[in-house]
Design a protein around this motif. Structure first.
Motif, PDB file in Angstrom:
ATOM      1  N   TYR A  15       0.881  -1.172   0.000  1.00 46.16           N
ATOM      2  CA  TYR A  15       0.000   0.000   0.000  1.00 46.16           C
ATOM      3  C   TYR A  15       0.910   1.210   0.000  1.00 46.16           C
ATOM      4  O   TYR A  15       1.525   1.510   1.023  1.00 46.16           O
ATOM      5  N   ALA A  20       2.869  -4.878   2.390  1.00 44.64           N
ATOM      6  CA  ALA A  20       1.904  -5.646   3.172  1.00 44.64           C
ATOM      7  C   ALA A  20       2.174  -7.149   3.062  1.00 44.64           C
ATOM      8  O   ALA A  20       2.032  -7.890   4.023  1.00 44.64           O
ATOM      9  N   GLY A  41      -2.370  -6.607  11.553  1.00 44.04           N
ATOM     10  CA  GLY A  41      -1.537  -5.867  10.603  1.00 44.04           C
ATOM     11  C   GLY A  41      -0.539  -6.741   9.872  1.00 44.04           C
ATOM     12  O   GLY A  41       0.369  -6.230   9.220  1.00 44.04           O
ATOM     13  N   LYS A  44      -3.183 -10.448   6.674  1.00 44.94           N
ATOM     14  CA  LYS A  44      -4.179 -11.502   6.450  1.00 44.94           C
ATOM     15  C   LYS A  44      -5.314 -11.010   5.551  1.00 44.94           C
ATOM     16  O   LYS A  44      -5.685 -11.663   4.577  1.00 44.94           O
ATOM     17  N   SER A  45      -5.856  -9.843   5.907  1.00 42.92           N
ATOM     18  CA  SER A  45      -6.957  -9.314   5.093  1.00 42.92           C
ATOM     19  C   SER A  45      -6.489  -8.981   3.683  1.00 42.92           C
ATOM     20  O   SER A  45      -7.239  -9.146   2.713  1.00 42.92           O
TER      21      SER A  45
HETATM   22  N1  LIG Z   1      -6.145   0.437   2.546  1.00 39.38           N
HETATM   23  C1  LIG Z   1      -4.919   0.454   3.128  1.00 39.38           C
HETATM   24  N2  LIG Z   1      -4.086   1.505   2.926  1.00 39.38           N
HETATM   25  C2  LIG Z   1      -2.847   1.538   3.478  1.00 39.38           C
HETATM   26  N3  LIG Z   1      -2.345   0.563   4.249  1.00 39.38           N
HETATM   27  C3  LIG Z   1      -3.123  -0.505   4.499  1.00 39.38           C
HETATM   28  C4  LIG Z   1      -4.433  -0.614   3.953  1.00 39.38           C
HETATM   29  N4  LIG Z   1      -4.979  -1.779   4.360  1.00 39.38           N
HETATM   30  C5  LIG Z   1      -4.038  -2.370   5.132  1.00 39.38           C
HETATM   31  N5  LIG Z   1      -2.928  -1.615   5.217  1.00 39.38           N
HETATM   32  C6  LIG Z   1      -1.680  -1.955   5.935  1.00 39.38           C
HETATM   33  O1  LIG Z   1      -1.218  -3.192   5.438  1.00 39.38           O
HETATM   34  C7  LIG Z   1      -0.799  -4.031   6.490  1.00 39.38           C
HETATM   35  C8  LIG Z   1      -1.601  -5.323   6.473  1.00 39.38           C
HETATM   36  O2  LIG Z   1      -2.946  -5.039   6.779  1.00 39.38           O
HETATM   37  P1  LIG Z   1      -4.074  -6.147   6.819  1.00 39.38           P
HETATM   38  O3  LIG Z   1      -3.956  -7.011   5.637  1.00 39.38           O
HETATM   39  O4  LIG Z   1      -5.379  -5.488   7.047  1.00 39.38           O
HETATM   40  O5  LIG Z   1      -3.648  -6.964   8.132  1.00 39.38           O
HETATM   41  P2  LIG Z   1      -4.484  -7.980   9.036  1.00 39.38           P
HETATM   42  O6  LIG Z   1      -5.750  -8.313   8.362  1.00 39.38           O
HETATM   43  O7  LIG Z   1      -3.584  -9.160   9.220  1.00 39.38           O
HETATM   44  O8  LIG Z   1      -4.711  -7.300  10.351  1.00 39.38           O
HETATM   45  C9  LIG Z   1      -0.956  -3.225   7.757  1.00 39.38           C
HETATM   46  O9  LIG Z   1       0.297  -2.636   8.059  1.00 39.38           O
HETATM   47  C10 LIG Z   1      -1.956  -2.175   7.402  1.00 39.38           C
HETATM   48  O10 LIG Z   1      -1.732  -0.999   8.151  1.00 39.38           O
END
Ligand SMILES: Nc1ncnc2c1ncn2[C@@H]1O[C@H](COP(=O)(O)OP(=O)(O)O)[C@@H](O)[C@H]1O
Ligand SMILES: [Mg+2]
Lengths: 256, 291
Positions: A15, A20, A41, A44-45
């Motif tokens: 991102y 990520a 963070g 996973k998502s």
């Molecule tokens: N839309 C976004 N814009 C910027 N950074 C993002 C965004 N979505 C997630 N991140 C960053 O990417 C990383 C992984 O996030 P995410 O996949 O949501 O983790 P999880 O689901 O394991 O908690 C984190 O550091 C998060 O801050």
């Protein structure tokens, strides 16, 4: 016979400046039940969004049902329950039937009416998650756990071969969590639906899953559940320790 | 009243237009409310004001515009405004709501400039601001009818997708529904309904016809279809009652329509509260065994 539903090959995503996910290899086969675990963070998502095609990988390749993910159109084969699906506006006027039926949108096609057997499909999808008595209730009147079951029914109504769930039990109390996971286990065993489940409750699901993937920017372990159990202490200490190293990089689950 | 409608063409126009608007505005309004876009309807109505004022001004000064129905420039500017809002929302992705005050104040500013440039169209303008029973022409009626046909077709043909997108945008994107195309279509249709409704309810009150009947409907409806049905019924009651009162009391219909719709909302809220306390009392009786 190996029949990969999801294949990630050397996939990375960032991102802006934030990396990520890095160099992810992952193969999910028909009928498998994967638990994806990792700290907050850890990506996973992001992994889930890549699988669903909501975002495109920066590098690497993703194949769904053997097709390149950017060409993959049969989205109804993948049922999706998102992390915050029960964070919708509680005052939204919709019955459980209307919500579950909306899982047929893609399968039905633009400009067309829902098929004549849509109501029967709603009934059987709700029966599969034990919510058949709530069909005409307003979605906002249900508890968090009941709503989550309804969202599973919405995902099930298009007869998916793969169910992808991102932390579906957030906001559900422990008592209902176990029965929720048991229901997922039944769908996996009895209907042969492959499941990718992002969860923090490793211990609760350990009896049900066949495979585990530990994510922290990269995949630290992935493989059959028995092997995860054997190495659990080591994985966890490496993982939450400060010196995070990558292990089992690029090893395919199918080889195990 | 009935005989008056038979006798006077302007009343036929007003009531036919009202019947159409009373159905279409709340039906589309349900999607607007659940998607939390009520302010957009408001912003678009002010952009329509700029078009109307501009058209009235041009009709005084440019012969080519003398006979042009201001409704057309109103619709045109409102549609242009809706596309602009869409662009701005893309541009300021994390501050989507910023688009609304920008477009809204832009509309009012242009309207103010045209109004002060022109002299002596205050009666026409008041009709557009607060609605009018007497000023609705045949051409207006046909335009409103066309707007309604487009709107109903749009809702019927994309109902599944609109519902899914409104209820759970992330899920509908994961299903591969193109929210961008749908969104643009939705915004354009909203602009059409806003501009079409203002002849009857007036620019300043258009958005209330799209939201107040919906607010009342959402209090009592169990499902989405039911909410749309109730919203349309409340919308029709408000518009027809409002036009009736406006005609006999010589008032601006925008005012009477909105007052009736708020009255309906209050009645629904009161009725709901009464029903709740009754059923609570009944439960108490059951519990204490005093039946
Ligand atoms: N839309 C976004 N814009 C910027 N950074 C993002 C965004 N979505 C997630 N991140 C960053 O990417 C990383 C992984 O996030 P995410 O996949 O949501 O983790 P999880 O689901 O394991 O908690 C984190 O550091 C998060 O801050
Ligand atoms: Mg997450």
């Amino acid at each position: 016979m190996a029949e990969p539903l999801i294949e990630l090959e050397d996939v990375s995503y960032r991102y802006g400046d934030t990396s990520a996910l890095e160099q992810i290899f992952l193969t999910v086969e028909k009928g498998e039940f994967w638990a994806v675990i990792g700290p907050n963070g850890s990506g996973k998502s992001t992994l889930i969004k890549l699988i669903l095609g909501l975002i495109r990988p920066l590098s690497g390749q993703i194949r769904l049902f053997g097709q390149d993910s950017s060409d993959f159109r049969e989205k109804e084969k993948i049922g999706y329950v998102s992390q915050k699906s029960n964070a919708f506006n509680r005052a939204f006027p919709a019955t459980v039937r209307e919500v579950v039926r909306s899982g047929l949108v893609k399968k039905t096609g633009l400009f067309r009416r829902y098929p004549a057997d849509a109501n029967e499909k709603v009934d059987s999808a709700l029966a599969a998650v034990g919510m058949e008595d709530f069909t005409e209730r307003s979605i906002g009147d249900l508890s968090g756990g009941q709503q989550q079951r309804v969202f599973i029914a919405r995902a099930l109504i298009s007869d998916p071969e793969l169910l992808v769930l991102d932390e579906p039990t957030v906001g559900i109390d422990r008592k209902h969590m176990q029965s929720f996971y048991n229901m997922l286990g039944r769908l996996n065993r009895e209907k042969g639906i492959a499941i990718v489940l992002v969860t923090h409750d490793v211990d609760t699901v350990s009896e049900l899953v066949t495979h585990v993937a530990c994510v922290n920017r990269s995949i630290h372990f992935h493989g059959p559940h028995e092997e995860y159990s054997r190495q659990e202490d080591r994985i966890r200490s490496e993982w939450y320790g400060h010196a995070v190293r990558r292990v089992h990089h690029g090893r395919k689950a199918a080889d195990a | 009243m009935i005989s008056a409608i038979v006798d006077y063409e302007f009343l036929q126009n007003a009531f036919a237009s009202g019947l159409i608007i009373g159905l279409v505005a709340p039906a589309l309004g349900l999607f607007i409310v659940v998607r939390r876009l009520a302010l957009i309807a408001d912003a678009l109505s002010h952009v329509a004001l700029a078009g109307i004022a501009g058209s009235l001004f041009l009709s005084q000064n440019v012969t080519a515009f003398a006979a042009l129905n201001p409704l057309y420039l109103g619709i045109g500017s409102s549609v242009a405004g809706s596309l602009l809002i869409d662009r701005l929302r893309e541009l300021y992705k994390s501050y989507e709501e910023l688009a609304i005050p920008i477009i809204m104040s832009g509309g009012i500013a242009l309207g103010a400039i045209f109004i002060s440039l022109a002299q002596g169209f205050s009666t026409d303008l008041v009709g557009y601001l607060f609605g009018s029973v007497s000023a609705v022409g045949r051409e207006d009626l046909y335009t409103i009818l066309a707007v309604a046909v487009i709107t109903i077709l749009f809702i019927v043909l994309t109902y599944k997708e609109l519902f899914s997108m409104s209820f759970d945008p992330k899920y509908s994107r994961a299903q591969g529904i193109s929210s961008r195309a749908l969104n643009i279509g939705f915004m354009v249709v909203t602009a059409l309904v806003v501009a079409g409704s203002m002849r009857i309810v007036g620019i300043l009150l258009v958005s209330s016809l799209m939201t107040i009947p919906v607010a009342a409907a959402m209090q009592i409806a169990k499902g989405f279809r039911q909410a749309m049905l109730y919203a349309a019924v409340f919308g029709e009651l408000s518009v027809l009652g409002g036009l009736f009162a406006a005609f006999y009391l010589d008032l601006a219909p925008g005012g009477t329509i909105v007052v009736i719709s708020i009255t309906i909302l209050l009645l629904v809220l009161g009725g709901k509260k009464l029903a709740a306390s009754r059923s609570a009392a009944r439960n108490e009786e059951v519990e204490t065994g005093e039946l």
